[in-house]
Design a protein around this motif. Structure first.
Motif, mmCIF file in Angstrom:
data_model
loop_
_atom_site.group_PDB
_atom_site.id
_atom_site.type_symbol
_atom_site.label_atom_id
_atom_site.label_comp_id
_atom_site.label_asym_id
_atom_site.label_seq_id
_atom_site.Cartn_x
_atom_site.Cartn_y
_atom_site.Cartn_z
ATOM 1 N N LYS A 116 -39.451 -32.365 2.278
ATOM 2 C CA LYS A 116 -39.142 -33.250 3.413
ATOM 3 C C LYS A 116 -38.781 -34.655 3.113
ATOM 4 C CE LYS A 116 -41.820 -30.466 6.489
ATOM 5 N NZ LYS A 116 -43.198 -30.125 7.236
ATOM 6 N N ILE A 117 -39.329 -35.137 2.043
ATOM 7 C CA ILE A 117 -39.139 -36.323 1.599
ATOM 8 C C ILE A 117 -37.766 -36.377 0.793
ATOM 9 C CG2 ILE A 117 -39.659 -38.313 -0.384
ATOM 10 C CD1 ILE A 117 -42.474 -38.250 0.660
ATOM 11 N N ALA A 118 -37.516 -35.436 0.001
ATOM 12 C CA ALA A 118 -35.993 -35.222 -0.541
ATOM 13 C C ALA A 118 -34.966 -35.174 0.476
ATOM 14 C CB ALA A 118 -36.281 -34.189 -1.493
ATOM 15 N N ALA B 221 -36.305 -41.135 -6.455
ATOM 16 C CA ALA B 221 -37.366 -41.963 -7.030
ATOM 17 C C ALA B 221 -37.894 -42.730 -5.832
ATOM 18 C CB ALA B 221 -36.979 -42.516 -8.187
ATOM 19 N N PHE B 222 -39.065 -42.823 -5.473
ATOM 20 C CA PHE B 222 -39.476 -43.393 -4.364
ATOM 21 C C PHE B 222 -41.057 -43.923 -4.717
ATOM 22 C CE2 PHE B 222 -42.487 -40.054 -3.021
ATOM 23 C CZ PHE B 222 -41.884 -38.864 -3.602
ATOM 24 N N TYR B 223 -41.467 -45.123 -4.142
ATOM 25 C CA TYR B 223 -42.659 -45.542 -4.369
ATOM 26 C C TYR B 223 -43.763 -44.842 -3.641
ATOM 27 C CZ TYR B 223 -40.084 -49.967 -5.637
ATOM 28 O OH TYR B 223 -39.345 -50.931 -6.336
ATOM 29 N N ILE C 104 -47.378 -43.885 -2.231
ATOM 30 C CA ILE C 104 -47.910 -44.488 -0.916
ATOM 31 C C ILE C 104 -49.086 -44.870 -1.290
ATOM 32 C CG2 ILE C 104 -49.288 -42.507 0.043
ATOM 33 C CD1 ILE C 104 -47.734 -43.009 2.626
ATOM 34 N N ASN C 105 -49.961 -44.677 -2.410
ATOM 35 C CA ASN C 105 -51.223 -44.978 -2.693
ATOM 36 C C ASN C 105 -51.037 -45.472 -4.120
ATOM 37 O OD1 ASN C 105 -54.078 -45.365 -2.913
ATOM 38 N ND2 ASN C 105 -54.402 -43.293 -3.131
ATOM 39 N N PRO C 106 -50.487 -46.540 -4.388
ATOM 40 C CA PRO C 106 -50.117 -46.875 -5.530
ATOM 41 C C PRO C 106 -51.559 -47.169 -6.575
ATOM 42 C CG PRO C 106 -49.706 -48.940 -4.162
ATOM 43 C CD PRO C 106 -50.124 -47.701 -3.529
ATOM 44 N N GLN D 57 -53.682 -32.027 -9.708
ATOM 45 C CA GLN D 57 -52.400 -31.982 -8.798
ATOM 46 C C GLN D 57 -52.602 -31.731 -7.218
ATOM 47 O OE1 GLN D 57 -49.463 -28.948 -9.897
ATOM 48 N NE2 GLN D 57 -47.857 -30.023 -8.669
ATOM 49 N N SER D 58 -52.086 -32.844 -6.443
ATOM 50 C CA SER D 58 -52.557 -32.684 -5.248
ATOM 51 C C SER D 58 -51.234 -32.370 -4.375
ATOM 52 C CB SER D 58 -52.904 -34.179 -4.574
ATOM 53 O OG SER D 58 -52.098 -34.900 -4.636
ATOM 54 N N VAL D 59 -50.288 -32.523 -4.875
ATOM 55 C CA VAL D 59 -48.886 -32.175 -4.037
ATOM 56 C C VAL D 59 -48.213 -31.363 -4.973
ATOM 57 C CG1 VAL D 59 -46.607 -32.914 -3.266
ATOM 58 C CG2 VAL D 59 -48.546 -34.407 -2.815
ATOM 59 N N LEU E 68 -43.110 -30.398 -8.257
ATOM 60 C CA LEU E 68 -43.165 -31.223 -9.301
ATOM 61 C C LEU E 68 -42.662 -32.934 -9.201
ATOM 62 C CD1 LEU E 68 -43.044 -31.179 -12.422
ATOM 63 C CD2 LEU E 68 -40.408 -30.500 -12.373
ATOM 64 N N HIS E 69 -43.366 -33.651 -9.798
ATOM 65 C CA HIS E 69 -43.059 -35.075 -9.628
ATOM 66 C C HIS E 69 -43.727 -35.622 -11.038
ATOM 67 C CE1 HIS E 69 -47.254 -34.297 -7.796
ATOM 68 N NE2 HIS E 69 -47.417 -35.385 -8.247
ATOM 69 N N PHE E 70 -43.024 -36.715 -11.250
ATOM 70 C CA PHE E 70 -43.521 -37.457 -12.326
ATOM 71 C C PHE E 70 -43.915 -38.837 -12.009
ATOM 72 C CE2 PHE E 70 -40.623 -34.356 -13.743
ATOM 73 C CZ PHE E 70 -41.276 -33.505 -14.865
HETATM 74 P P1 AMP Z 1 -50.427 -35.745 -7.748
HETATM 75 O O1 AMP Z 1 -52.123 -36.134 -7.281
HETATM 76 O O2 AMP Z 1 -50.113 -36.013 -9.088
HETATM 77 O O3 AMP Z 1 -50.026 -34.745 -6.942
HETATM 78 O O4 AMP Z 1 -49.778 -37.011 -6.998
HETATM 79 C C1 AMP Z 1 -49.217 -37.163 -5.685
HETATM 80 C C2 AMP Z 1 -48.907 -38.463 -5.427
HETATM 81 O O5 AMP Z 1 -48.156 -38.259 -4.129
HETATM 82 C C3 AMP Z 1 -50.123 -39.083 -5.033
HETATM 83 O O6 AMP Z 1 -50.185 -40.311 -5.985
HETATM 84 C C4 AMP Z 1 -49.779 -39.485 -3.405
HETATM 85 O O7 AMP Z 1 -50.356 -41.054 -3.479
HETATM 86 C C5 AMP Z 1 -48.557 -39.672 -3.416
HETATM 87 N N1 AMP Z 1 -47.979 -39.359 -2.008
HETATM 88 C C6 AMP Z 1 -48.730 -38.348 -1.146
HETATM 89 N N2 AMP Z 1 -47.663 -38.345 0.096
HETATM 90 C C7 AMP Z 1 -46.661 -39.304 -0.123
HETATM 91 C C8 AMP Z 1 -45.918 -39.975 0.672
HETATM 92 N N3 AMP Z 1 -45.679 -39.382 1.991
HETATM 93 N N4 AMP Z 1 -45.024 -40.827 -0.087
HETATM 94 C C9 AMP Z 1 -45.306 -41.306 -1.142
HETATM 95 N N5 AMP Z 1 -46.221 -40.891 -1.887
HETATM 96 C C10 AMP Z 1 -46.988 -39.855 -1.523
#
Ligand code: AMP
Ligand code: ZN
Length: 112
Positions: A7-9, A26-28, A30-32, A92-94, A97-99
């Motif tokens: 959905k973000i893509a 590539a996007f920031y 949300i929880n840096p 992994q929470s999402v 695939l993400h880097f």
């Molecule tokens: P991971 O735990 O490796 O799966 O990383 C998932 C990352 O996605 C976490 O660092 C979250 O803070 C980030 N994240 C989740 N939802 C969003 C969002 N809507 N926008 C930006 N980052 C997000």
């Protein structure tokens, strides 16, 4: 498919973009977890590193070919760490695939 990063893509969910082209975004984060924390995703859904194969790996190669440019665009000038959590033990929470690109400051202890 109910995938937040798909959905973000697609732009359905907004994000603070650093770089975008037809294959990746590539996007920031949300929880840096560092002063600069960017996520890079393929626009095509792949669950995680285990889902990379000969048919879909071109987008991953393209992401790595742009990694330095993306880090620079986010203001990183002095090195960075790239992390991809794959599966349960890696937390992994999402499941898209993400880097993670982490930088903008001297990073704390390393796990790898
Ligand atoms: P991971 O735990 O490796 O799966 O990383 C998932 C990352 O996605 C976490 O660092 C979250 O803070 C980030 N994240 C989740 N939802 C969003 C969002 N809507 N926008 C930006 N980052 C997000
Ligand atoms: Zn997805």
């Amino acid at each position: 498919m109910d995938c937040i990063f798909c959905k973000i893509a697609s732009g359905e969910i907004p994000s603070k973009k650093v770089y975008e082209d037809g294959d990746m975004l590539a996007f920031y984060d949300i929880n840096p977890m560092a002063k600069v924390h960017v996520l890079v995703i393929p626009k095509t859904h792949i669950d995680n590193i285990d889902g990379i194969n000969a048919e879909n790996s071109a987008c991953v190669a393209k992401i790595f070919g742009k990694m330095g440019e993306i880090a620079k665009a986010a203001g990183i000038t002095n090195g960075y760490r790239v992390i991809s959590n794959c599966g349960r033990d890696a937390k992994q929470s999402v499941m898209h695939l993400h880097f993670h690109i982490l930088g903008g400051e001297e990073l704390p202890e390393r796990l790898a």
